[in-house]
Scaffold this active site. Structure first.
Site, PDB file in Angstrom:
ATOM      1  N   GLY A  57       5.493  -4.354  -9.334  1.00  0.00           N
ATOM      2  CA  GLY A  57       4.129  -4.760  -9.184  1.00  0.00           C
ATOM      3  C   GLY A  57       3.218  -3.590  -8.533  1.00  0.00           C
ATOM      4  CG  ASP A  58       3.958  -2.693  -4.712  1.00  0.00           C
ATOM      5  OD1 ASP A  58       2.892  -3.451  -4.703  1.00  0.00           O
ATOM      6  OD2 ASP A  58       4.709  -2.801  -3.775  1.00  0.00           O
ATOM      7  N   GLY A 101       0.785  -1.128   0.015  1.00  0.00           N
ATOM      8  CA  GLY A 101       0.172   0.024   0.001  1.00  0.00           C
ATOM      9  C   GLY A 101       0.968   1.325   0.001  1.00  0.00           C
ATOM     10  N   GLY A 153      15.631  -0.871  -4.205  1.00  0.00           N
ATOM     11  CA  GLY A 153      14.667  -0.187  -3.088  1.00  0.00           C
ATOM     12  C   GLY A 153      13.301  -0.420  -3.550  1.00  0.00           C
ATOM     13  N   GLY A 159       5.539  -9.265 -16.006  1.00  0.00           N
ATOM     14  CA  GLY A 159       6.727  -9.086 -15.941  1.00  0.00           C
ATOM     15  C   GLY A 159       7.171  -8.391 -17.232  1.00  0.00           C
ATOM     16  CB  SER A 170       9.990   0.907 -10.051  1.00  0.00           C
ATOM     17  OG  SER A 170       9.607  -0.526 -10.382  1.00  0.00           O
TER      18      SER A 170
HETATM   19  O1  RIB Z   1       5.461  -5.609  -3.145  1.00  0.00           O
HETATM   20  C1  RIB Z   1       6.666  -5.216  -2.548  1.00  0.00           C
HETATM   21  C2  RIB Z   1       6.515  -5.045  -1.158  1.00  0.00           C
HETATM   22  O2  RIB Z   1       5.696  -6.383  -0.475  1.00  0.00           O
HETATM   23  C3  RIB Z   1       7.531  -4.765  -0.296  1.00  0.00           C
HETATM   24  O3  RIB Z   1       7.888  -3.430   0.017  1.00  0.00           O
HETATM   25  C4  RIB Z   1       7.159  -5.599   1.212  1.00  0.00           C
HETATM   26  O4  RIB Z   1       7.139  -4.566   2.110  1.00  0.00           O
HETATM   27  C5  RIB Z   1       6.061  -6.389   0.953  1.00  0.00           C
HETATM   28  O5  RIB Z   1       4.843  -5.498   1.314  1.00  0.00           O
END
Ligand code: RIB
Length: 309
Positions: free
Chosen positions: A253-254, A41, A289, A223, A284
């Site tokens: 993915g985030d 999140g 990180g 991917g 990213s």
């Molecule tokens: O999607 C990556 C994230 O998954 C990381 O930042 C880790 O904290 C987990 O929540």
């Protein structure tokens, strides 16, 4: 401006870069480590804000240094944290991340800590602030009953709802029906559909399963191959972007989901928003990180214009 409200967990990521995972009972020397903000999140909130979105983040942290340290970076990215609550008893969560220093691939153990206490009552004030057409996005790291109830209430308020079903978990039917957009990766799509997903053709079959369960549209991330986008009327493969070197795939993915939400909030059509998300995800993975690796809008626009990093 259309708002993006993101419900999810914030944790501190501690990432170790090494050529392989140690076996039980073994110690190996690693190449590098990073400690920084994470949680799906939290990462999505940063990605969406840097991509240009007006982001509100809903989470719960501990009354500790990790929880306090989260605030300054959120403020720097312009994220609205009015609905971040603090637990008196539970600590801010943390994640152990192994990154293969040869390939950038990762393996994660995440413990949500205080975010495990998130209830719908914590989220409701943020839901009450949603206007029709706003974007609401969540994942499956916060407690499932809270996520499912929040999705349903956000949809009832006329928001565009996005469920990133990560990490995969068994979902009640209501979760599918409350999701305008469903964004699993291949392994999550496989777990949820009940058969292997290893490319666009299988992703399209899994997406058909999710559409039949009531989601509005499905974007399966594949991917570097891109994203399989399926709506009730069309199936397209939106290609990914090529980058010179992949150093850390954690949070890709985030990045994609945050970019996608920002693009939808700007009013882009779904296929263009997925392409925008692909650019954010590709950028990213070129740096180490998770939240700190999220790109600025200028970088995203350059990649969209030039087609490469
Ligand atoms: O999607 C990556 C994230 O998954 C990381 O930042 C880790 O904290 C987990 O929540």
């Amino acid at each position: 401006m259309t708002k993006i409200t993101i419900l999810g967990i914030y944790v501190v990521d501690v990432a170790f870069f090494a050529p392989r995972l140690p076996r039980i009972g073994e110690t190996i020397l690693g190449d590098d480590f990073r400690a920084g903000p994470g949680g799906k999140g939290g990462n999505q909130a940063v990605a969406a804000a840097r991509a240009g979105g007006a982001v509100t983040f809903v989470t719960r942290v501990g009354d500790d240094d990790f929880g306090r340290q989260a605030r300054a970076p959120w403020a720097a990215d312009g994220i609205d944290t009015r609905f971040v609550t603090t637990s008196d008893t539970a600590p801010t969560g943390a994640a152990f991340i192994f990154v293969d220093s040869r390939t950038g691939d990762n393996a994660i153990i995440v413990t949500p800590g205080a975010a495990r206490e998130l209830t719908i009552e914590h989220v409701r004030p943020a839901l009450a602030a949603l206007a029709p057409g706003d974007v609401f996005m969540t994942q499956l790291e916060a407690p499932l009953p809270t996520v499912v109830a929040a999705l349903a209430e956000a949809k009832a308020r006329g928001a565009t709802t996005i469920l990133n079903p990560a990490p995969a978990a068994e979902l009640p039917d209501e979760a599918f029906r409350s999701s305008d957009l469903f964004t699993p990766n291949e392994s999550e799509a496989a777990a949820l559909a009940g058969f292997p997903v290893d490319g666009p053709e299988a992703a399209a079959r899994a997406a058909a399963v999710f559409l039949a369960k009531g989601v509005g549209a499905v974007a399966v991330t594949l991917g570097p191959a891109g994203v399989l986008l399926k709506t009730p009327t069309a199936t397209v493969l939106v290609p990914g972007f090529t980058v010179p070197e992949v150093v850390d795939t954690t949070g890709a993915g985030d990045a994609f989901n945050g970019g996608l939400a920002a693009a939808l909030a700007e009013g882009m059509p779904l296929d263009a928003a997925v392409r925008f998300g692909n650019a954010v995800g590709a950028l990213s993975v070129t740096r180490r990180g998770t939240a700190p690796a999220m790109p600025a809008r200028t970088e995203i626009d350059r990649m969209l214009a030039e087609g490469a990093a």
